[in-house]
Design a protein around this motif. Structure first.
Motif, PDB file in Angstrom:
ATOM      1  N   ARG A 189     -25.797  -4.658 -37.992  1.00 34.28           N
ATOM      2  CA  ARG A 189     -26.612  -5.321 -36.970  1.00 34.28           C
ATOM      3  C   ARG A 189     -27.794  -6.071 -37.565  1.00 34.28           C
ATOM      4  O   ARG A 189     -28.361  -6.954 -36.918  1.00 34.28           O
ATOM      5  N   PHE A 190     -28.179  -5.739 -38.784  1.00 34.23           N
ATOM      6  CA  PHE A 190     -29.393  -6.300 -39.374  1.00 34.23           C
ATOM      7  C   PHE A 190     -29.159  -7.108 -40.652  1.00 34.23           C
ATOM      8  O   PHE A 190     -29.930  -8.015 -40.951  1.00 34.23           O
ATOM      9  N   ASN A 191     -28.161  -6.758 -41.429  1.00 31.53           N
ATOM     10  CA  ASN A 191     -27.890  -7.461 -42.682  1.00 31.53           C
ATOM     11  C   ASN A 191     -27.405  -8.872 -42.362  1.00 31.53           C
ATOM     12  O   ASN A 191     -26.336  -9.049 -41.768  1.00 31.53           O
ATOM     13  N   PRO A 192     -28.155  -9.926 -42.751  1.00 32.75           N
ATOM     14  CA  PRO A 192     -27.768 -11.298 -42.407  1.00 32.75           C
ATOM     15  C   PRO A 192     -26.371 -11.671 -42.882  1.00 32.75           C
ATOM     16  O   PRO A 192     -25.643 -12.393 -42.180  1.00 32.75           O
ATOM     17  N   ALA A 193     -25.992 -11.189 -44.061  1.00 30.37           N
ATOM     18  CA  ALA A 193     -24.663 -11.517 -44.590  1.00 30.37           C
ATOM     19  C   ALA A 193     -23.568 -10.890 -43.732  1.00 30.37           C
ATOM     20  O   ALA A 193     -22.536 -11.510 -43.462  1.00 30.37           O
ATOM     21  N   LEU A 194     -23.792  -9.642 -43.294  1.00 32.29           N
ATOM     22  CA  LEU A 194     -22.799  -8.973 -42.456  1.00 32.29           C
ATOM     23  C   LEU A 194     -22.754  -9.565 -41.054  1.00 32.29           C
ATOM     24  O   LEU A 194     -21.683  -9.658 -40.449  1.00 32.29           O
ATOM     25  N   VAL A 195     -23.917  -9.962 -40.531  1.00 34.07           N
ATOM     26  CA  VAL A 195     -23.960 -10.615 -39.223  1.00 34.07           C
ATOM     27  C   VAL A 195     -23.169 -11.924 -39.265  1.00 34.07           C
ATOM     28  O   VAL A 195     -22.371 -12.218 -38.370  1.00 34.07           O
ATOM     29  N   ALA A 196     -23.378 -12.698 -40.336  1.00 36.94           N
ATOM     30  CA  ALA A 196     -22.655 -13.964 -40.486  1.00 36.94           C
ATOM     31  C   ALA A 196     -21.153 -13.720 -40.614  1.00 36.94           C
ATOM     32  O   ALA A 196     -20.335 -14.476 -40.070  1.00 36.94           O
ATOM     33  N   GLU A 197     -20.792 -12.654 -41.325  1.00 40.57           N
ATOM     34  CA  GLU A 197     -19.388 -12.302 -41.499  1.00 40.57           C
ATOM     35  C   GLU A 197     -18.745 -11.976 -40.157  1.00 40.57           C
ATOM     36  O   GLU A 197     -17.630 -12.420 -39.856  1.00 40.57           O
ATOM     37  N   GLN A 198     -19.450 -11.196 -39.347  1.00 38.48           N
ATOM     38  CA  GLN A 198     -18.935 -10.815 -38.039  1.00 38.48           C
ATOM     39  C   GLN A 198     -18.746 -12.035 -37.146  1.00 38.48           C
ATOM     40  O   GLN A 198     -17.740 -12.161 -36.444  1.00 38.48           O
ATOM     41  N   LYS A 199     -19.722 -12.939 -37.179  1.00 33.48           N
ATOM     42  CA  LYS A 199     -19.625 -14.145 -36.359  1.00 33.48           C
ATOM     43  C   LYS A 199     -18.438 -14.991 -36.779  1.00 33.48           C
ATOM     44  O   LYS A 199     -17.706 -15.533 -35.940  1.00 33.48           O
ATOM     45  N   ALA A 200     -18.237 -15.113 -38.083  1.00 35.54           N
ATOM     46  CA  ALA A 200     -17.107 -15.892 -38.589  1.00 35.54           C
ATOM     47  C   ALA A 200     -15.782 -15.282 -38.161  1.00 35.54           C
ATOM     48  O   ALA A 200     -14.841 -15.990 -37.777  1.00 35.54           O
ATOM     49  N   GLN A 201     -15.707 -13.955 -38.212  1.00 35.91           N
ATOM     50  CA  GLN A 201     -14.482 -13.261 -37.804  1.00 35.91           C
ATOM     51  C   GLN A 201     -14.230 -13.438 -36.308  1.00 35.91           C
ATOM     52  O   GLN A 201     -13.086 -13.638 -35.880  1.00 35.91           O
ATOM     53  N   GLN A 202     -15.299 -13.379 -35.516  1.00 34.74           N
ATOM     54  CA  GLN A 202     -15.162 -13.561 -34.075  1.00 34.74           C
ATOM     55  C   GLN A 202     -14.717 -14.983 -33.738  1.00 34.74           C
ATOM     56  O   GLN A 202     -13.880 -15.199 -32.861  1.00 34.74           O
ATOM     57  N   GLN A 203     -15.286 -15.950 -34.459  1.00 35.00           N
ATOM     58  CA  GLN A 203     -14.909 -17.345 -34.229  1.00 35.00           C
ATOM     59  C   GLN A 203     -13.457 -17.586 -34.612  1.00 35.00           C
ATOM     60  O   GLN A 203     -12.701 -18.264 -33.900  1.00 35.00           O
ATOM     61  N   ALA A 204     -13.047 -17.001 -35.717  1.00 35.11           N
ATOM     62  CA  ALA A 204     -11.658 -17.156 -36.175  1.00 35.11           C
ATOM     63  C   ALA A 204     -10.701 -16.520 -35.184  1.00 35.11           C
ATOM     64  O   ALA A 204      -9.648 -17.089 -34.876  1.00 35.11           O
ATOM     65  N   ALA A 205     -11.101 -15.355 -34.659  1.00 33.65           N
ATOM     66  CA  ALA A 205     -10.252 -14.685 -33.682  1.00 33.65           C
ATOM     67  C   ALA A 205     -10.165 -15.491 -32.402  1.00 33.65           C
ATOM     68  O   ALA A 205      -9.101 -15.597 -31.782  1.00 33.65           O
ATOM     69  N   GLY A 206     -11.305 -16.081 -32.002  1.00 32.67           N
ATOM     70  CA  GLY A 206     -11.321 -16.905 -30.801  1.00 32.67           C
ATOM     71  C   GLY A 206     -10.463 -18.144 -30.934  1.00 32.67           C
ATOM     72  O   GLY A 206      -9.727 -18.527 -30.033  1.00 32.67           O
TER      73      GLY A 206
END
Length: 227
Positions: A204-221
């Motif tokens: 929830r706080f690590n910028p690299a992990l947040v960016a990773e999650q967003k990328a995965q969500q976008q790819a899934a979408g």
């Protein structure tokens, strides 16, 4: 073992050294004391020992990058656990010393029962015990250097000098811990539990992990939209 009202640095150092000299340590968690304060002192030490071993492995140069990545992830986990144990040590010491309300000690807003006029110590007793654990590891490693038979006399002599310095450093640190706890018991000093908030371990706080999650969500979408 002593309790949180009479904990002394000598007993801490003896526990650290005894566990390091036990062949099953740190794998065997049955070696952890049952008494709460000493359980967490030993748990902190165990995680420092596991962290130390992973740090050695992470410096290998003849293994794959995947192996080093595995070591680095293990290091993050042990470091988090080490800090969590340090916080538990501080909580139990503060309760035992009558410096915090027991029911609120683990909350984000512990109710202080510190006497008026007591000075705030910047370093906690738990963090000093954590440092003593690391010193015990350094002492153990340096003592082994003095016993090596595959090196020359100069190496062993140099290691002996370093060992003596490390032992003195731990003794000095122990004296400081004893002094702090004595002042706390006398109402002259206190310390607080400082939450470490290791954000690099939290998605929830690590910028690299947040960016990773967003990328995965976008790819899934995008995949879902494309059928």
């Amino acid at each position: 073992m002593t309790d949180q009202n009479t904990l002394q640095s000598l007993a801490v150092a003896q526990l650290h050294d005894r566990l390091l000299a036990t062949p099953a340590w740190p794998a065997d968690t049955a070696l952890l004391p049952s008494e709460p304060l000493w359980h967490w002192v030993a748990t902190n030490h165990r995680n420092n020992c596991l962290l130390w071993a992973e740090e050695d492995l992470a410096r290998r140069t003849t293994v794959s990058d995947a192996e080093i990545a595995k070591n680095k992830r293990a290091i993050d986990g042990y470091n988090q656990a080490r800090n969590d144990a340090t916080e538990r040590v501080d909580e139990l010491l503060l309760i035992g010393l009558g410096l915090v309300d027991a029911e609120s000690a683990r909350s984000d807003a512990p109710r202080s029962t510190v006497p008026a006029g007591a000075r705030l110590n910047s370093e906690t007793a738990g963090s000093m015990i954590d440092r003593m654990s690391i010193m015990a590891l350094k002492i153990d490693a340096m003592r082994k250097q003095t016993l090596r038979t595959d090196v020359d006399d100069a190496h062993r002599a140099s290691s002996q000098v370093k060992l003596e310095r490390l032992l003195q450093q731990r003794a000095d640190l122990g004296d400081c811990l004893d002094g702090l706890l004595a002042d706390c018991a006398a109402g002259k000093a206190y310390f607080k539990v400082y939450r470490q908030f290791k954000m690099y371990n939290d998605a929830r706080f690590n910028p690299a992990l947040v960016a990773e999650q967003k990328a995965q969500q976008q790819a899934a979408g995008q995949k879902a939209a494309g059928g």
